[in-house]
Design a protein around this motif. Structure first.
Motif, short mmCIF file in Angstrom:
data_model
loop_
_atom_site.label_atom_id
_atom_site.label_comp_id
_atom_site.label_asym_id
_atom_site.label_seq_id
_atom_site.Cartn_x
_atom_site.Cartn_y
_atom_site.Cartn_z
N SER A 175 0.89 -1.56 -0.06
CA SER A 175 0.08 -0.47 -0.12
C SER A 175 0.49 1.26 -0.10
O SER A 175 2.35 1.24 -0.26
N GLU A 176 0.69 2.51 0.10
CA GLU A 176 0.88 4.05 -0.70
C GLU A 176 0.12 4.65 0.60
O GLU A 176 -0.87 5.43 0.91
N HIS A 177 1.45 4.98 1.89
CA HIS A 177 0.84 6.51 2.56
C HIS A 177 2.61 6.66 2.24
O HIS A 177 3.38 6.43 2.66
N VAL A 178 2.91 8.44 1.99
CA VAL A 178 4.03 9.07 1.83
C VAL A 178 4.51 9.45 3.49
O VAL A 178 5.35 9.44 3.74
N GLY A 179 3.47 9.95 4.28
CA GLY A 179 3.43 10.18 5.57
C GLY A 179 2.29 10.12 6.63
O GLY A 179 1.18 11.10 6.17
N ARG A 229 -2.30 5.06 15.78
CA ARG A 229 -3.84 3.82 16.68
C ARG A 229 -4.53 2.87 15.15
O ARG A 229 -5.15 2.56 15.47
N GLY A 230 -3.57 3.86 14.16
CA GLY A 230 -3.98 3.63 12.96
C GLY A 230 -3.30 2.47 11.90
O GLY A 230 -3.26 1.74 10.85
N GLY A 231 -1.84 2.74 12.88
CA GLY A 231 -0.35 2.47 12.39
C GLY A 231 0.49 3.47 11.14
O GLY A 231 -0.77 4.20 10.43
N GLY A 232 1.33 3.53 11.21
CA GLY A 232 2.34 4.07 10.52
C GLY A 232 2.76 3.44 8.94
O GLY A 232 3.71 4.35 8.78
N THR A 233 3.62 2.19 8.98
CA THR A 233 4.96 1.46 8.63
C THR A 233 3.40 1.02 7.38
O THR A 233 2.93 0.60 7.32
N TYR A 234 4.38 2.40 6.46
CA TYR A 234 3.84 1.60 4.40
C TYR A 234 5.19 1.69 4.25
O TYR A 234 5.57 2.38 3.77
N TRP A 235 5.94 0.18 3.94
CA TRP A 235 6.45 0.63 2.42
C TRP A 235 6.22 1.27 1.35
O TRP A 235 5.26 1.58 0.44
N ASP A 236 7.60 2.14 0.09
CA ASP A 236 7.63 2.36 -0.92
C ASP A 236 6.04 0.54 -1.54
O ASP A 236 7.21 0.19 -1.73
N PRO A 237 5.56 1.18 -2.35
CA PRO A 237 4.77 -0.08 -3.18
C PRO A 237 6.01 -0.31 -4.42
O PRO A 237 6.12 -1.30 -4.70
N LEU A 238 6.30 1.18 -5.18
CA LEU A 238 6.75 0.80 -6.13
C LEU A 238 8.36 -0.11 -5.98
O LEU A 238 9.04 -0.38 -6.53
N ALA A 239 8.98 1.02 -5.10
CA ALA A 239 10.31 -0.29 -4.69
C ALA A 239 10.01 -1.29 -4.61
O ALA A 239 10.97 -2.20 -4.57
#
Length: 295
Positions: A47-51, A59-69
């Motif tokens: 999935s994607e989130h930059v920041g 409360r919802g999680g903040g770890t998102y590896w960059d999907p393209l890489a």
């Protein structure tokens, strides 16, 4: 019924990830991806989130590896499994940016990209990136149409309400004229968007009963997929419960599922993937993928 996996390690929402993932990295992710590929799972996700604002991440999680890489790396370590963005936020990208970057990945992977797309909901992240939040729905609709027109085209042309382009060479581009577009969301509008512009609906935050009710309001085209996510499953310790959850999702309208498994380690995760595969041996498991345009 087909099954893919919500990839561990790359996304860690509270209540949905396992403790060992906190300290896991590339080696563990590759082990799981290779196992899922070998066992015939349809897709893996990123999935994607930059920041993510810290108050939300808490409360919802903040770890998102960059999907393209991430998907580009996993493409080189797998052969058949599809590589699904789940989801890209359309407002953060120009359609030609997606067509070029993920079209290149589609070429490198032999035509295995699936584009999960969403409108987005984090107002602070839109502001951070200088993207328009209030008009994001209409812009997303036009972005999907523009992406359809641009995908796989060396010199795409499009003129819409928000995007216009012509006389630009996009090289490399996808070797395929069409890519599966999975539209995420939890509103009736997201479902209409999926039926009208996409190939699948990937709802979240809805009960099976809500999903069934919403699906009754539309007439999807032939081949349209509904991709649902059961709660975390434990096929080794609770085979009956696993079957009940999957059957409930199927009854709600699922044609495909994203599964999350309970596991104590990367090795246990691989064992659970194999156990789930055996438990649903009658399902539609992937055959060797026909590689497209890798040259």
């Amino acid at each position: 019924m087909r099954f893919g996996i919500l990839s561990p390690v790359v996304f860690r929402p509270p209540g949905q990830f396992n403790a060992w993932e906190t300290s896991a990295g590339t080696a563990e992710l590759v082990t799981v991806a290779e196992a899922a590929d070998r066992l015939g799972y349809h897709h893996l996700t990123c999935s994607e989130h930059v920041g993510v604002p810290t108050r939300i991440a808490a409360r919802g999680g903040g770890t998102y590896w960059d999907p393209l890489a991430t998907l580009g790396f996993l493409a080189a370590r797998t052969t058949n499994i599809r590589l699904a963005t789940h989801v890209l936020v359309l407002g953060y990208h120009h359609p030609l940016d997606i067509a070029k970057r993920y079209g290149t990945l589609d070429r490198l992977s032999g035509g295995r990209v699936v584009l999960g797309l969403g409108v987005g909901s984090l107002k602070e992240e839109f502001a951070l990136l200088g993207a328009d939040f209030d008009g994001r729905g209409a812009a997303a609709d036009d972005a999907i149409r523009a992406l359809r027109a641009a995908w796989g085209q060396p010199v795409p042309e499009y003129e819409g309400t928000h995007y216009r382009f012509r006389d630009f060479l996009i090289d490399p581009h996808s070797p395929r004229p069409r890519v599966p577009l999975w539209i995420g969301g939890y509103t009736r509008r997201s479902l209409r968007r999926a039926v009208e512009l996409g190939d699948a609906w990937v709802p979240f935050g809805l009960s099976p009963e809500q999903i069934t009710t919403m699906l009754a309001t539309v007439d999807p085209p032939e081949g349209f997929d509904v991709i649902l996510t059961p709660p975390p499953l434990d096929p080794m310790a609770d085979a009956d419960g696993t079957r009940r959850h999957v059957e409930k999702m199927h009854a709600a309208g699922a044609t495909m599922m994203n599964i999350v498994l309970r596991h104590r380690s990367v090795d246990h995760c691989v064992e659970q993937l194999a156990a789930f595969r055996q438990l649903f041996a009658e399902a539609e498991w992937s055959v060797p993928h026909e590689q497209v345009g890798t040259g």
